[in-house]
Design an enzyme around this catalytic site. Sequence first.
Site, PDB file in Angstrom:
ATOM      1  N   GLU A  60       0.802  -1.225   0.000  1.00 51.76           N
ATOM      2  CA  GLU A  60       0.000   0.000   0.000  1.00 51.76           C
ATOM      3  C   GLU A  60       0.835   1.276   0.000  1.00 51.76           C
ATOM      4  OE1 GLU A  60      -0.971  -2.666   1.482  1.00 51.76           O
ATOM      5  OE2 GLU A  60      -3.054  -2.970   0.894  1.00 51.76           O
ATOM      6  N   HIS A 129     -10.385  -5.430  10.567  1.00 57.30           N
ATOM      7  CA  HIS A 129     -10.992  -5.370   9.237  1.00 57.30           C
ATOM      8  C   HIS A 129     -12.335  -4.651   9.260  1.00 57.30           C
ATOM      9  CE1 HIS A 129      -7.890  -7.965   7.820  1.00 57.30           C
ATOM     10  NE2 HIS A 129      -8.486  -8.214   6.664  1.00 57.30           N
TER      11      HIS A 129
END
Lengths: 327, 349, 408
Positions: A60, A129
């Site tokens: 990322e 998450h």
Amino acid sequence: MPVVSYREALNQAMDEEMARDERVFLMGEEVAQYNGAYKVSQGLLAKYGPKRIIDTPIAEAGFAGIGIGSAMVGLRPIVEFMSWNFSLVAFDQIVNNAAKMLSMSGGNFNVPIVFRGPGGAAHNLAATHSQALESLYAHFPGLKVVMPSNPRDAKGLLKTAIRDNNPVIFIESEVMYGEKGEIPEGEYTIPFGSGEIVREGKDVTIVSWSKILQHIATKAVSRLVEEDISVELIDPRTIRPMDWELIYNSVKKTNRLVIVEEGWPFAGVGAQISHEVSNHCFDFLDAPIERVTQEDVPLPYAHNLEVASLPNIQKVIRAVRKVMYLD
Amino acid sequence: MSEYSINILQREMNQTIVKNNVRSDLFGLSSEILHKWYDEMLLIRRFEEKCAQLYGMGKIGGFCHLYNGQEAIATGSVGAITPDDYVITAYRDHGLAISKGLDPRRILAELLGKSTGTTKGKGGSMHLFSREKNFLGGHAIVGGHIPLAAGAAFASKYLDEKRVCLCFMGDGATNIGAFHEALNLASLWKLPVIYIIENNKYGMGTAVDRASAVDALHLKAAAYNMRNQVIEEGHNVLKVYQSVKAAVDHARRTYEPSLLEVQTFRYRGHSMSDPIHGLYRTKEEVEAQKKLDPLTMFAEILTDANLGSDSYFDAAEERIKIIVDECVAFTENSPEPPPEELYTDIYAE
Amino acid sequence: MATKILMPKLSDTMAEGVILKWLKKEGEKVKQGETLVEIESDKADMELEAYDSGVLRKILVHEGGKAGIGAPIGIIAGVNEDIAGLVNETITIPEKPQIKEAANEESKTLLPSLSQPGSPSIATDNHVKASPLAKRLAIENKIELRRISGTGPQGRIIKRDIEPLIDGNKTISAKVPASIIPGGHRDLELSLIRKTIAKRMQESKQTVPHFYVTVEIDMDPAMSFRDQLNTATDSKISFTDILVKAAASTLMHHLNINATYLGNTVRQFGEAHIAVAVALDDGLVTPVLRNCEQKTILQINAELHDLAERARSRKLKPEEYQGATFTISNLGMFGVEDFVAIVNPPEGAILAVGSIVEKPVVRKGQIVIGHTMKVTLSSDHRIIDGAVAARFLQDLKILLENTVSLLL
């Protein structure tokens, strides 16, 4: 009017903008060959080819930084995070490079980039998450934060985001991807800083956004109608810039405000809304402002605990009744 | 070098320089270029010394990272690219900004936080930028700019331009995550970026062998299947030029990136707040390195090639002194940014 | 050219430095770039190089000595140059551009948020809990907050406590359009209620010899009595409820007030049917609470609520506004301290109740803050004399000031 799903609306937005401007491209994990982890980018690789629809490795910081660097010198990237939880790996790139580049460079380099992906909780995904991170990004001057709650807004706002010459944090919701709604025929965009009165009312104002608005707030409003309570429901649609006037006018009318949000309470978006409203509408408040938020704990896995931790209809009804001095 | 500096040089150039046959190890570079390079490195040196003085007087605040001893890297590298190519670096950026053509008067103004600075006084020493000169900054987070460099190279390839991007970093930056992610992506996607490690052997005060599992930093490229090279004589501007040119040509031809490690030395501390020697390196080590001063080395090369003499070098000192004095005068006469500037350049239209 | 060597700023946070070691002696030659002196900063030991060439003519701060940033620590000059002037000169230290404390223009509005525009006479806020909206509405409509019992948590006065009073105010002027020109006039048809009131009040004033007795009651006991009552029930007991009960009990001991003039006889009633005046849009109606002497305060409260609501919506049955033996009229909520009412024939008397006023009172020889309320009994002198009225009021006062007796 055509009826499409939230994910189809996003797909259309990206498709249309990529056809309109050669400099727009999409980059992210599984967006190309796999057609998107949540199928949002389905069919785009076939249409635009691997130069413009790019699969990235799990890196990322690396690919967010590449997006930002390419935006500095003329491209208009869309960077997809498979979920906004993973954006934290790229946090330095987003808040130190994208957000501040125009300012630090004295106007030399702006960064026309869109970071998009699903945020907030789904089901049983557990703590790392499931985070709702909008208040984190809204904190930084230089960023814009957008959170559509339905297909019509998703498409119109994503098109605006892609055309915006600044870094945009575009937070979708995994559980809404399949939900259908009407969208206008043909070309349309929705400007930032323009909220919507989803439902007019006179007894209390509820401000909510994204999945929580659709799944919790609207349902609570229906139940409250049965109890003869008339709710004015507001969807700001963009967190930064926020449509403050819309909220102030509503509170001046109803004299009561309940904010329903998915994030944690401390320094959440609702805390900012609460401050601004108590500042600008002080003499119009008949009760303290109530917030319904996620519980102040990392989200647990067990279904019953997850439900207890997130906002739900009962919590909203209780908050509304409290500001109305019922019970 | 900026047009401003070049104009000064042309005004003052000593006319008695002999411009005859150039040696083969001068890589076909004209005497004009070679003289320009000498003046440029001298300008960087004297400019940095002036920064040190102004910092000591409290006129430059915050952090100030000086380039003394590394001048050959800036001049030799930028000498290998065109004005259309991109340069990006970390916070030790004054020298590279000068090489890339930013006006040194405006660089100094930026360091003093004046509105006439390269970034309107809003960036400071660590954030020099110029879109016009393709200088992408000036960055303060170690390694944070490394993916940006790959992004600029990505854009060049996407738009079918032939630009390359030179990305400078310190030895310390080769240990951070963004370095590894960016190098992997640059190699995987074939992005025309040349990563140049200015290995001055120390982070702030941590020697390379206490920070990196691998001493030969350029070998980290092997993990990414990337072309790499070490330049042991980082004080030799011609050696730097030669290696960087080869990497640039390779990138233009094949889009493949390179990782170059230039072994060099900084004569000052990591920043103005840090000691030149002491806890982490000895005074003797510093003194020994001063014998490999890029300026002295290049002066010797020029003299050997009949392109320089004492009178030439003294004249150069005079020329550079004029430029530096003009920088100071310009800066002192410049105003601070007006308060309204606080709210500009936050969002683009 | 003689130059001063200044203590350099060697770190961003350094304020002063300590001279560790001079590497040159006075009188020694110095070349530009040579290390001159070692200095201890707040972060590390640093070296200072000479910026100019010359001779180190004078050391101004010796080893171990301290100097602030920018202070001279030595002088470099030509070997024979006169430096006397420099040695004595004082220096102004160049300032690093400081970020000016913006917003020292701090909001001068440190006034308590309770400060209101206008109306200083409404000294409501220091002790009264009210929502910001309620406070504003109170000010806009000139309603005194302290006269209102709030129905919010902890007695907070909220919108619904103020709103009905606004309606009340508005009804008085509701029929006066802004377009009436002063000096002009217009004629309005009299409603049935209006006609009835006109007839009865004229009749009362023309036939009943009125006299008036006023007494001031210490209401602190009643106020705390009411608060206590309200903790024991969900209903909100008002002062009117308590007054009705108190009046009913007192009437039972003063049947000569609970009476009517019949010409040759006076009829005394053994039951207290008390009418409470309720203001309407275009007049006033007096629904009757029957047998108040037997009802609890709670029952009175419930019935009064119900009757008042139905009175306002014109749903009272005839028997509900007839047959009273006594009437209570309360104008306290409008800020009226005392007034005289007109007896409602055929009743013998009517009690006019004013507002509860916070004022200094004398208790046990001390001046303290108390709350008092004035009530005025208008009586029919054909059957009630001054002393009779006075004794009734005396007992009413005692009862209200010793409210626990209401339970007996």
